[in-house]
Design an enzyme around this catalytic site. Sequence first.
Site, PDB file in Angstrom:
ATOM      1  N   ARG A 165       0.818  -1.213   0.000  1.00 59.38           N
ATOM      2  CA  ARG A 165       0.000   0.000   0.000  1.00 59.38           C
ATOM      3  C   ARG A 165       0.853   1.265   0.000  1.00 59.38           C
ATOM      4  NH1 ARG A 165      -5.586  -0.280   2.647  1.00 59.38           N
ATOM      5  NH2 ARG A 165      -4.798   1.504   3.834  1.00 59.38           N
ATOM      6  N   SER A 166       2.032   1.212   0.579  1.00 59.80           N
ATOM      7  CA  SER A 166       2.946   2.356   0.499  1.00 59.80           C
ATOM      8  C   SER A 166       3.354   2.596  -0.949  1.00 59.80           C
ATOM      9  CB  SER A 166       4.189   2.119   1.354  1.00 59.80           C
ATOM     10  OG  SER A 166       3.862   2.139   2.720  1.00 59.80           O
ATOM     11  N   ARG A 200       1.480  13.235  -9.311  1.00 57.16           N
ATOM     12  CA  ARG A 200       1.285  14.668  -9.055  1.00 57.16           C
ATOM     13  C   ARG A 200       2.549  15.466  -9.409  1.00 57.16           C
ATOM     14  NH1 ARG A 200      -3.360  14.520  -9.660  1.00 57.16           N
ATOM     15  NH2 ARG A 200      -4.923  14.526  -7.995  1.00 57.16           N
ATOM     16  N   HIS A 249       2.487  16.024 -12.974  1.00 59.59           N
ATOM     17  CA  HIS A 249       1.553  17.107 -13.294  1.00 59.59           C
ATOM     18  C   HIS A 249       2.187  18.475 -13.097  1.00 59.59           C
ATOM     19  CE1 HIS A 249      -2.025  14.218 -12.410  1.00 59.59           C
ATOM     20  NE2 HIS A 249      -1.674  14.181 -13.686  1.00 59.59           N
ATOM     21  N   SER A 259       8.348   3.516   3.295  1.00 61.06           N
ATOM     22  CA  SER A 259       8.448   2.209   3.936  1.00 61.06           C
ATOM     23  C   SER A 259       8.229   2.363   5.433  1.00 61.06           C
ATOM     24  CB  SER A 259       9.824   1.593   3.672  1.00 61.06           C
ATOM     25  OG  SER A 259       9.969   0.385   4.390  1.00 61.06           O
ATOM     26  N   GLY A 260       7.138   1.811   5.914  1.00 56.28           N
ATOM     27  CA  GLY A 260       6.864   1.880   7.347  1.00 56.28           C
ATOM     28  C   GLY A 260       8.011   1.333   8.168  1.00 56.28           C
ATOM     29  N   SER A 261       8.482   0.154   7.802  1.00 58.06           N
ATOM     30  CA  SER A 261       9.568  -0.482   8.559  1.00 58.06           C
ATOM     31  C   SER A 261      10.930   0.118   8.229  1.00 58.06           C
ATOM     32  CB  SER A 261       9.607  -1.985   8.269  1.00 58.06           C
ATOM     33  OG  SER A 261      10.034  -2.219   6.930  1.00 58.06           O
ATOM     34  N   GLY A 262      11.078   0.620   7.007  1.00 58.24           N
ATOM     35  CA  GLY A 262      12.378   1.127   6.572  1.00 58.24           C
ATOM     36  C   GLY A 262      13.391   0.024   6.355  1.00 58.24           C
ATOM     37  N   THR A 265      12.396  -3.058   4.293  1.00 54.14           N
ATOM     38  CA  THR A 265      11.980  -3.963   3.229  1.00 54.14           C
ATOM     39  C   THR A 265      13.170  -4.206   2.303  1.00 54.14           C
ATOM     40  OG1 THR A 265       9.730  -3.089   3.381  1.00 54.14           O
ATOM     41  CG2 THR A 265      10.303  -4.310   1.366  1.00 54.14           C
ATOM     42  N   SER A 287      -2.470   0.592   8.230  1.00 56.37           N
ATOM     43  CA  SER A 287      -3.384   1.529   7.562  1.00 56.37           C
ATOM     44  C   SER A 287      -3.151   2.987   7.937  1.00 56.37           C
ATOM     45  CB  SER A 287      -4.844   1.160   7.850  1.00 56.37           C
ATOM     46  OG  SER A 287      -5.185  -0.048   7.209  1.00 56.37           O
ATOM     47  N   GLU A 331      -0.070   4.291   6.191  1.00 55.09           N
ATOM     48  CA  GLU A 331      -0.268   4.417   4.744  1.00 55.09           C
ATOM     49  C   GLU A 331      -1.143   5.623   4.406  1.00 55.09           C
ATOM     50  OE1 GLU A 331       0.224  -0.322   4.930  1.00 55.09           O
ATOM     51  OE2 GLU A 331      -1.783   0.549   4.767  1.00 55.09           O
ATOM     52  N   ASP A 346       0.692  14.700  -0.171  1.00 53.18           N
ATOM     53  CA  ASP A 346      -0.162  15.760  -0.715  1.00 53.18           C
ATOM     54  C   ASP A 346       0.232  17.117  -0.140  1.00 53.18           C
ATOM     55  OD1 ASP A 346      -1.589  14.194  -2.483  1.00 53.18           O
ATOM     56  OD2 ASP A 346      -3.338  13.968  -1.175  1.00 53.18           O
TER      57      ASP A 346
END
Length: 186
Positions: A46-47, A57, A60, A86-89, A91, A150, A153, A161
Site C-alpha cells: 500500500r505504500s 502529481r 503534473h 516504507s513503514g519499517s524502513g 523492506t 493503515s 499508509e 499531498d
Amino acid sequence: MNNKEYAKIILSELNQTLPTIDIEKSNQFVDLLLNAKEIFCAGAGRSGFAVRGFAMRMMHMGLNSYVVGETCTPNIDETGLLVVCSGSGSTKSLVNHAQKAKEVGAKVALITIDPESPIAKMADVVIEISAPSPKSAKAGEIKSIQPMGSLFEQSEALYMDTLILMLMERKHMDSDTMFGRHANME
C-alpha cells in the site's frame, strides 16, 4: 459502529499523526525535490500505491518523476533523488534500491515509522510518521483501531499531498496550470 463513527475515529487518528511531522525536515525534503534532475519513487504494498500517486502529481507539476520498477523508468545517477515510502524502513527490495542510489551518488528521502531503520541510516532526509505497524520497531507503542499499517499508509499519502502543496507554492503553480499535464488518453 457505523461508517460515520469509524470515519470520525480515523480522522482523529490522522489528526494525531500528521501534525507531528517535523517542519524543518519537510522543508529539506522539498529542497531535495526541487534540486533533483529526476525523482524516483519506490514503495511496496500500500505504500507503493501511495508513492505512485505522489509521482503522478509531480509529473503534473512538470517534474521528471518515475516509479521504480516500471519498464519506462530510466537509470538513477548523482543528479537524482530516490523517494522511499516504507513503514519499517527495512523492506529488502527497498533497502537494495537505496543502496544503489547511494552507490551512484544520488540523494535518498525516506518516509517511515522507524527513523533508525537501515534505509534511514542511508537517507539524506527522514520523515518520521508516528503510526502503528506490525513491522515497525514501535509495534504496540502507538494505538489505532485500523488494521496493520493503515494509519501509516493514509498518513504518508496525505503527507505527500502536503509536499505537493508546498511545491506548488514554491513553483507558483495552481491546479489549473497542473491540469494541462493531466492524461488525455483515458
